[in-house]
Design a protein around this motif. Structure first.
Motif, PDB file in Angstrom:
ATOM      1  N   THR A  85       0.926  -1.228  -0.091  1.00 24.55           N
ATOM      2  CA  THR A  85       0.043   0.114   0.015  1.00 24.55           C
ATOM      3  C   THR A  85       0.952   1.193   0.056  1.00 24.55           C
ATOM      4  N   GLN A 140     -13.682  17.538  -1.100  1.00 22.20           N
ATOM      5  CA  GLN A 140     -12.356  17.355  -1.803  1.00 22.20           C
ATOM      6  C   GLN A 140     -11.888  18.923  -1.718  1.00 22.20           C
ATOM      7  N   THR A 144      -5.677  17.120  -4.235  1.00 23.45           N
ATOM      8  CA  THR A 144      -5.271  15.795  -4.839  1.00 23.45           C
ATOM      9  C   THR A 144      -3.645  15.819  -4.331  1.00 23.45           C
ATOM     10  N   GLN A 190      -8.429  10.121   0.162  1.00 22.08           N
ATOM     11  CA  GLN A 190      -9.548   9.238   0.074  1.00 22.08           C
ATOM     12  C   GLN A 190      -9.605   8.111  -0.860  1.00 22.08           C
ATOM     13  N   GLY A 191      -9.417   6.979  -0.560  1.00 24.07           N
ATOM     14  CA  GLY A 191      -9.040   5.741  -1.466  1.00 24.07           C
ATOM     15  C   GLY A 191      -7.779   5.184  -0.962  1.00 24.07           C
ATOM     16  N   GLU A 192      -7.072   4.386  -1.866  1.00 22.33           N
ATOM     17  CA  GLU A 192      -6.080   3.604  -1.838  1.00 22.33           C
ATOM     18  C   GLU A 192      -5.154   3.168  -3.168  1.00 22.33           C
ATOM     19  N   VAL A 193      -3.853   3.474  -2.960  1.00 21.20           N
ATOM     20  CA  VAL A 193      -2.946   3.041  -3.987  1.00 21.20           C
ATOM     21  C   VAL A 193      -2.100   2.125  -3.527  1.00 21.20           C
ATOM     22  N   THR A 194      -2.197   0.787  -4.425  1.00 17.82           N
ATOM     23  CA  THR A 194      -1.472  -0.225  -3.997  1.00 17.82           C
ATOM     24  C   THR A 194      -0.539  -0.781  -5.366  1.00 17.82           C
ATOM     25  N   ASP A 220      -2.686   5.520   1.548  1.00 21.45           N
ATOM     26  CA  ASP A 220      -4.047   5.502   2.006  1.00 21.45           C
ATOM     27  C   ASP A 220      -4.562   6.425   2.936  1.00 21.45           C
ATOM     28  N   ASP A 221      -5.852   6.562   3.538  1.00 13.00           N
ATOM     29  CA  ASP A 221      -6.022   7.577   4.802  1.00 13.00           C
ATOM     30  C   ASP A 221      -5.214   7.593   5.822  1.00 13.00           C
ATOM     31  N   GLY A 248      -0.510   6.646  -8.787  1.00  8.08           N
ATOM     32  CA  GLY A 248      -1.704   6.571  -8.707  1.00  8.08           C
ATOM     33  C   GLY A 248      -1.893   8.020  -7.951  1.00  8.08           C
ATOM     34  N   LEU A 274      -4.875  10.704  -5.800  1.00  8.21           N
ATOM     35  CA  LEU A 274      -6.107  10.498  -4.928  1.00  8.21           C
ATOM     36  C   LEU A 274      -6.567  11.770  -4.676  1.00  8.21           C
TER      37      LEU A 274
END
Length: 466
Positions: free
Chosen positions: A310, A374, A377, A338-342, A313-314, A388, A390
Motif C-alpha cells: 500500500t 475534496q 489531490t 480518500q481511497g488507496e493506491v497499491t 491511503d487515509d 496513482g 487520490l
C-alpha cells in the motif's frame, strides 16, 4: 600509499555495485541474456509483468522483433471469442472445414487431424488450436469469423493495433514461419492479457487435455493433450508448475522455443513471455527445455522478491493543512487521502522510498466545510513513475461562525466599487450641504443690523400743529 588508496577506491566501487538491486529492467549482455538476482535468463527476449497493474517487473529486449510461432494462435482464438461475444457465432455452432483448411500450415505442422468437409463446433476448434496447437483449426475459425483467411489476417493486424501492439505484424492465422510475421515479447503480453479476460479461454489454456466429440469425419472421439509442460507432463516431464494457469507454447526453427505463461499465487497474478529460447545442447528426452525452466525461474523470482504494498491511503498524516475562514472554533482543517493506491513492488522497498506530490484547490476555504469535501489531490511515485492519484478531503467538518459571517458580508458589501463610489458621492454631497449652511448663516449674521430694528429710535422732533 597510492596503491592503498586505489585499492580502497576499487573496493568501495565493488561494494556500491553489489548493493544496487535490479528493478524493472535488467542489464543486457552481448549474448542476449540478462542477469537477474544471481540467475541468467536464457532467452533472446523476455518480460515479467503484473497484469493487474501492468507493472513491468523485468524485461529483456521486450520491444525487439521476434517470431512468435504458435503463440500466434492466442490472437486467432481471441478474435473468435470476441465474435462469439458479439453474437456473430456461438460456441456450440457447427462449421464446415473448407478446402482452405491447409493453407500455409507447412509440412509436419501440429494438427488435430481435422479434414476437409468435417463438421466441427467452434468450442472444439478453440480447444484444438490451444491444447495440441492445431494449425488447421485456426484456418477453420478464420473462415467462420471473417469469411476467408486473408480478411481474418487483416482483422488480426487491426486488433493488434487497437491493443497497442506496435511491434507486431501477422501474415497467417497459426504462426508457421513467415519473415513478415513477427511480434515482440511486450506485444505478446498485451494480447495474452486480453485473451485471459475470457473465462472460456482461461478454462482451455489451463486444461491438461480435452476430448473432442465424434464428427462426420471422425466417428470416434479424439483426445488432445496440452503442449504446455507447466500444465501437463504428457509430452515433456519435469516442468509442472503448481501456480501455472496457461497460456501458449510456440516453436519453429526460426523462432526458437517461445512461451507465453500466466501464474497465480495467493491472489497475486503474474504473466511472463520468453522468446527465442534454445534447448540445452546435448540434452535428450524432457531435459534442456529452457523456455519452461526460465519461465519458472521468472515466476519464482517475481513471487519471492515482490509483494503488493500500500503506497498511499487515509493513514497518511504529514499533509499540509488548509486555512478555513469564518470557521467556528477553528481556523484550519486537516486533509487525508480518500481511497488507496497499491502496487507490486520489491519487498525491501518501504514508504521512505516513495515521493508524494500535493495539489490544493486553494490555500484557504470559507466555512462551512463538510467532512469528506475534496480540497485537493495527492500523487504517489517511485523511481520517477506515478503509481496513482487520490482526492485530498477534509478530515472533519467546520461550522460557520454566524457573527464572523455577517461581518464578512458587511465588509464585502462595502468593498464593492459601486458602493465605494456611492459613499464618496454621499460624503461630497453632505460636505457641500454643511458648507453651504455655514456660508449662508455667516452672511445673515454680518448684515442683519442694516435692516432690522434691534435698537429703539432716538427721534425727538415735535409734531407740527395745525
Amino acid at each position: 600509499m597510492k596503491k592503498s588508496r586505489l585499492l580502497s577506491l576499487f573496493m568501495a566501487l565493488i561494494l556500491a555495485l553489489s548493493l544496487a538491486a535490479p528493478f524493472a529492467s535488467a542489464a543486457e549482455g552481448s549474448s542476449g541474456s540478462a542477469i537477474l538476482d544471481g540467475m541468467t535468463v536464457d532467452a533472446k527476449a523476455a518480460i515479467l509483468v503484473d497484469p493487474d497493474t501492468d507493472e513491468i517487473l523485468y524485461e529483456l529486449n521486450a520491444h525487439e522483433k521476434m517470431y512468435p510461432a504458435s503463440i500466434t494462435k492466442v490472437m486467432t482464438c481471441l478474435l473468435t471469442l470476441e465474435a462469439v461475444e458479439r453474437g456473430e457465432l456461438t460456441l456450440e455452432q457447427t462449421v464446415t472445414a473448407s478446402q482452405a483448411i491447409h493453407t500455409g500450415i507447412g509440412d509436419n505442422a501440429s494438427t488435430a487431424d481435422i479434414k476437409v468437409g468435417e463438421e466441427i463446433r467452434i468450442i472444439d476448434l478453440l480447444y484444438a488450436a490451444l491444447i495440441p496447437s492445431a494449425n488447421e483449426a485456426c484456418n477453420v475459425m478464420a473462415e467462420a469469423v471473417s469469411g476467408d483467411i486473408n480478411s481474418f489476417v487483416e482483422l488480426m493486424n487491426q486488433r493488434a493495433a487497437e491493443l497497442g501492439m506496435t511491434g507486431t505484424h501477422f501474415a497467417n492465422t497459426h504462426g508457421y514461419h513467415d519473415d513478415n510475421h513477427y511480434t515482440t515479447a511486450y506485444d505478446v503480453y498485451l494480447m495474452s492479457k486480453e485473451a485471459m479476460k475470457y473465462e472460456t479461454f482461461r478454462t482451455i489454456v489451463s486444461s491438461l487435455n480435452y476430448t473432442m466429440p465424434a464428427t462426420n469425419m471422425h466417428p470416434e472421439e479424439r483426445l488432445v493433450r496440452s503442449t504446455n509442460a507447466l500444465i501437463s507432463n504428457w509430452n515433456t516431464r519435469g516442468y509442472l508448475y503448481q501456480y501455472a494457469t496457461g497460456v501458449k507454447t510456440g516453436h519453429t526453427p526460426e523462432a526458437g522455443y517461445c512461451l507465453s505463461a500466466a501464474a497465480t499465487k495467493e491472489d497475486r497474478n503474474l504473466m511472463s513471455v520468453v522468446m527465442g529460447c534454445e534447448r540445452v545442447p546435448g540434452t535428450t528426452g524432457s531435459e534442456g527445455f529452457t523456455y519452461f525452466s526460465e519461465t519458472i525461474r521468472l515466476f519464482d523470482w517475481g513471487f519471492n522478491n515482490f509483494s503488493t504494498q500500500t503506497m498511499l491511503d487515509d493513514t497518511k498524516r504529514d499533509i499540509p493543512e488548509v486555512e478555513v475562514t469564518l470557521g467556528k472554533n477553528t481556523n484550519y482543517v486537516t486533509l487525508e487521502p480518500q481511497g488507496e493506491v497499491t502496487a507490486l513492488l520489491p519487498k525491501d522497498i518501504s514508504a521512505e522510498n516513495f515521493e508524494y506530490d500535493y495539489t490544493l484547490n486553494a490555500n484557504s476555504v470559507e466555512a462551512p466545510v463538510e467532512k469528506g469535501q475534496q480540497l485537493g489531490t495527492i500523487s504517489v511515485s517511485f523511481n520517477g513513475k506515478v503509481y496513482g492519484t487520490l482526492p485530498l478531503v477534509a478530515s472533519i467538518s467546520v461550522e460557520r461562525d454566524p457573527w464572523l459571517y455577517r461581518l464578512d458580508r458587511l465588509q464585502k458589501f462595502f468593498d464593492q466599487l459601486w458602493v465605494k463610489i456611492l459613499l464618496v458621492v454621499i460624503l461630497v454631497l453632505v460636505a457641500f450641504l454643511i458648507l453651504r449652511r455655514l456660508f449662508f448663516r455667516g452672511r445673515r449674521g454680518r448684515y442683519g443690523s442694516s435692516y432690522g430694528g434691534g435698537r429703539r429710535s432716538r427721534y425727538t422732533g415735535s409734531r407740527r400743529r395745525r
